[in-house]
Design a protein around this motif. Structure first.
Motif, PDB file in Angstrom:
ATOM      1  N   ARG A 266      37.050  31.748  96.723  1.00 41.00           N
ATOM      2  CA  ARG A 266      35.656  32.162  96.888  1.00 41.00           C
ATOM      3  C   ARG A 266      35.587  33.515  97.590  1.00 41.00           C
ATOM      4  N   ASN A 267      34.660  34.322  97.106  1.00 43.34           N
ATOM      5  CA  ASN A 267      34.444  35.674  97.636  1.00 43.34           C
ATOM      6  C   ASN A 267      35.621  36.612  97.372  1.00 43.34           C
ATOM      7  N   VAL A 268      36.474  36.233  96.406  1.00 46.01           N
ATOM      8  CA  VAL A 268      37.512  37.138  95.921  1.00 46.01           C
ATOM      9  C   VAL A 268      37.236  37.351  94.432  1.00 46.01           C
ATOM     10  N   GLU A 269      37.622  36.378  93.579  1.00 45.62           N
ATOM     11  CA  GLU A 269      37.301  36.543  92.161  1.00 45.62           C
ATOM     12  C   GLU A 269      35.851  36.155  91.839  1.00 45.62           C
ATOM     13  N   ILE A 270      35.264  35.298  92.620  1.00 44.43           N
ATOM     14  CA  ILE A 270      33.847  34.933  92.424  1.00 44.43           C
ATOM     15  C   ILE A 270      33.178  34.793  93.794  1.00 44.43           C
ATOM     16  N   ASP A 271      31.998  35.360  93.918  1.00 41.83           N
ATOM     17  CA  ASP A 271      31.247  35.201  95.165  1.00 41.83           C
ATOM     18  C   ASP A 271      30.840  33.748  95.352  1.00 41.83           C
ATOM     19  N   ASP A 272      30.764  33.338  96.581  1.00 39.72           N
ATOM     20  CA  ASP A 272      30.452  31.957  96.939  1.00 39.72           C
ATOM     21  C   ASP A 272      29.178  31.459  96.258  1.00 39.72           C
ATOM     22  N   ALA A 273      28.137  32.269  96.289  1.00 39.43           N
ATOM     23  CA  ALA A 273      26.852  31.857  95.724  1.00 39.43           C
ATOM     24  C   ALA A 273      26.909  31.712  94.207  1.00 39.43           C
ATOM     25  N   VAL A 274      27.827  32.429  93.560  1.00 39.30           N
ATOM     26  CA  VAL A 274      27.929  32.395  92.099  1.00 39.30           C
ATOM     27  C   VAL A 274      28.652  31.140  91.612  1.00 39.30           C
ATOM     28  N   VAL A 275      29.559  30.600  92.437  1.00 32.76           N
ATOM     29  CA  VAL A 275      30.348  29.420  92.048  1.00 32.76           C
ATOM     30  C   VAL A 275      29.438  28.260  91.642  1.00 32.76           C
ATOM     31  N   GLU A 276      28.354  28.069  92.369  1.00 32.78           N
ATOM     32  CA  GLU A 276      27.459  26.947  92.086  1.00 32.78           C
ATOM     33  C   GLU A 276      26.101  27.408  91.576  1.00 32.78           C
ATOM     34  N   SER A 277      26.078  28.576  90.975  1.00 32.75           N
ATOM     35  CA  SER A 277      24.838  29.098  90.394  1.00 32.75           C
ATOM     36  C   SER A 277      24.557  28.406  89.061  1.00 32.75           C
ATOM     37  N   PRO A 278      23.333  28.528  88.539  1.00 34.26           N
ATOM     38  CA  PRO A 278      22.988  27.845  87.273  1.00 34.26           C
ATOM     39  C   PRO A 278      23.888  28.203  86.091  1.00 34.26           C
ATOM     40  N   LYS A 279      24.413  29.422  86.058  1.00 34.40           N
ATOM     41  CA  LYS A 279      25.265  29.831  84.943  1.00 34.40           C
ATOM     42  C   LYS A 279      26.688  29.274  85.051  1.00 34.40           C
ATOM     43  N   SER A 280      27.069  28.841  86.232  1.00 40.34           N
ATOM     44  CA  SER A 280      28.429  28.372  86.464  1.00 40.34           C
ATOM     45  C   SER A 280      28.623  26.940  85.973  1.00 40.34           C
ATOM     46  N   VAL A 281      29.752  26.717  85.278  1.00 38.19           N
ATOM     47  CA  VAL A 281      30.086  25.362  84.817  1.00 38.19           C
ATOM     48  C   VAL A 281      31.439  24.928  85.387  1.00 38.19           C
ATOM     49  N   ILE A 282      31.820  25.515  86.509  1.00 38.98           N
ATOM     50  CA  ILE A 282      33.153  25.270  87.074  1.00 38.98           C
ATOM     51  C   ILE A 282      33.369  23.786  87.384  1.00 38.98           C
ATOM     52  N   PHE A 283      32.370  23.141  87.983  1.00 41.48           N
ATOM     53  CA  PHE A 283      32.535  21.727  88.310  1.00 41.48           C
ATOM     54  C   PHE A 283      32.379  20.843  87.070  1.00 41.48           C
ATOM     55  N   LYS A 284      31.627  21.314  86.090  1.00 43.51           N
ATOM     56  CA  LYS A 284      31.553  20.583  84.811  1.00 43.51           C
ATOM     57  C   LYS A 284      32.900  20.627  84.106  1.00 43.51           C
ATOM     58  N   GLN A 285      33.594  21.765  84.216  1.00 43.58           N
ATOM     59  CA  GLN A 285      34.942  21.850  83.647  1.00 43.58           C
ATOM     60  C   GLN A 285      35.831  20.770  84.239  1.00 43.58           C
ATOM     61  N   MET A 286      35.789  20.621  85.555  1.00 43.06           N
ATOM     62  CA  MET A 286      36.625  19.612  86.216  1.00 43.06           C
ATOM     63  C   MET A 286      36.280  18.214  85.713  1.00 43.06           C
ATOM     64  N   ALA A 287      34.980  17.940  85.575  1.00 42.28           N
ATOM     65  CA  ALA A 287      34.552  16.630  85.071  1.00 42.28           C
ATOM     66  C   ALA A 287      35.040  16.410  83.641  1.00 42.28           C
ATOM     67  N   ASN A 288      34.973  17.444  82.811  1.00 41.33           N
ATOM     68  CA  ASN A 288      35.389  17.330  81.410  1.00 41.33           C
ATOM     69  C   ASN A 288      36.896  17.159  81.256  1.00 41.33           C
ATOM     70  N   GLY A 289      37.639  17.491  82.297  1.00 40.28           N
ATOM     71  CA  GLY A 289      39.090  17.313  82.251  1.00 40.28           C
ATOM     72  C   GLY A 289      39.502  15.870  82.095  1.00 40.28           C
ATOM     73  N   VAL A 290      38.704  14.939  82.598  1.00 39.57           N
ATOM     74  CA  VAL A 290      39.078  13.525  82.523  1.00 39.57           C
ATOM     75  C   VAL A 290      39.020  13.000  81.084  1.00 39.57           C
ATOM     76  N   PRO A 291      37.895  13.133  80.354  1.00 37.37           N
ATOM     77  CA  PRO A 291      37.913  12.645  78.959  1.00 37.37           C
ATOM     78  C   PRO A 291      38.911  13.388  78.072  1.00 37.37           C
ATOM     79  N   ILE A 292      39.119  14.677  78.334  1.00 36.10           N
ATOM     80  CA  ILE A 292      40.122  15.417  77.561  1.00 36.10           C
ATOM     81  C   ILE A 292      41.500  14.796  77.784  1.00 36.10           C
ATOM     82  N   ARG A 293      41.837  14.529  79.016  1.00 34.87           N
ATOM     83  CA  ARG A 293      43.175  13.973  79.316  1.00 34.87           C
ATOM     84  C   ARG A 293      43.279  12.519  78.893  1.00 34.87           C
TER      85      ARG A 293
END
Length: 302
Positions: A266-293
């Protein structure tokens, strides 16, 4: 008896050499598993899976373990730091020992590239690549494609910018191979010292300004200590030139999706506020990892 052909079909060593149809089948099966209301559907009851991590990755290991347990498999976890590998036993001997004990499939993560491919030639159980060196990380790319597909429906025609340390990124490689099979346009953005010249024939390197005019902006984890050239004096300097700052994120097209394979600096490749902004799907990616695996493990052991 398992044939070499069926074993190859059940293993997942990378995405460069498997077909679009195979990838599509995994994505479709992941959608099936995501739709299940029951947390545990024991289609792999009485099967044994071993997660062999010769390189640390808590998120990936937990995601595989959750997937395996949701399918009803018995799960064993193996960490190199607590193993005989530290005492000089080879990776091959360790994997062969676990195979001899009756394990049905192995998930493996290791630092050296090329070792997994050699192991697969000598081991008679399906092997799943959970990240090998700077080569590939196929299940991460599969969950990335799955996440994109859920938003955009079609991957064909999407422009995907992959920004950051392309040189050391197995995620960048797996995403490149997979996305191009579906007709997406992939472009890289990286400082010169973080570029991988051999990939330039497959995807062009563009400026940060152009990279941000994309349907998907995928930021890569940056480990500045890997770069002896010291092109950046600090993390703050990297952020200023190549980070997805709040200011840059505010200028993204309305529909653009922000992704990151995690863990995030955080605050290196992505600012802290952007990680959980409406455009961010970072945590959705983590959730989607389970059905994929789940789909990948069912393919391996089902």
């Amino acid at each position: 008896m398992t044939t070499a052909i069926s074993l190859k079909q059940r293993s997942l060593l990378g995405l460069k050499d498997i077909s679009r149809d195979e990838i599509g089948a995994i994505l479709d099966r992941a959608a099936h598993w995501e739709a299940q209301s029951e947390k545990v559907v024991p289609v792999l009851k009485s099967k044994f899976a071993v997660n062999m991590f010769f390189e640390n990755s808590t998120r990936t290991r937990f995601s595989f373990e959750m997937a395996e347990k949701r399918l009803g498999a018995e799960v064993m976890n193996f960490a190199a730091a607590a193993s005989s590998v530290e005492k000089g036993e080879s990776i091959y001997d360790t994997v062969k020992t676990l195979e001899s004990m009756g394990v049905d499939a192995g998930v493996i993560r290791l630092k050296p590239a090329g070792v997994l491919q050699e192991l697969a030639k000598r081991i008679s159980i399906p092997l799943i690549n959970a990240g090998d060196g700077n080569n590939e990380h196929p299940t991460q790319a599969l969950l990335d494609l799955y996440t994109m597909k859920k938003k955009f429906s079609e991957l064909k025609g999407l422009t995907v910018s992959i920004i950051g340390d392309v040189k050391h990124s197995r995620v960048a490689r797996s995403d490149l191979w997979a996305l191009q099979k579906f007709g997406a346009h992939v472009q890289f953005c990286a400082p010169e010292t973080m570029q991988s010249p051999e990939l330039a024939q497959y995807a062009s390197y563009v400026s940060m300004e152009k990279a941000l005019k994309a349907d998907v902006v995928m930021m890569l984890r940056v480990q500045l200590e890997r770069h002896n050239e010291g092109v950046f004096k600090s993390s703050a300097e990297y952020r200023q030139q190549y980070g997805l700052t709040e200011e840059r994120a505010a200028k993204l097209p309305e529909h653009t999706m922000i992704m990151h394979p995690a863990p995030v600096n955080r605050n290196v490749e992505i600012d802290d506020a952007v990680v959980e902004s409406p455009k961010s799907v970072i945590f959705k990616q983590m959730a989607n990892g389970v059905p994929i695996r789940m789909a990948v493990m069912e393919r391996a052991m089902g």
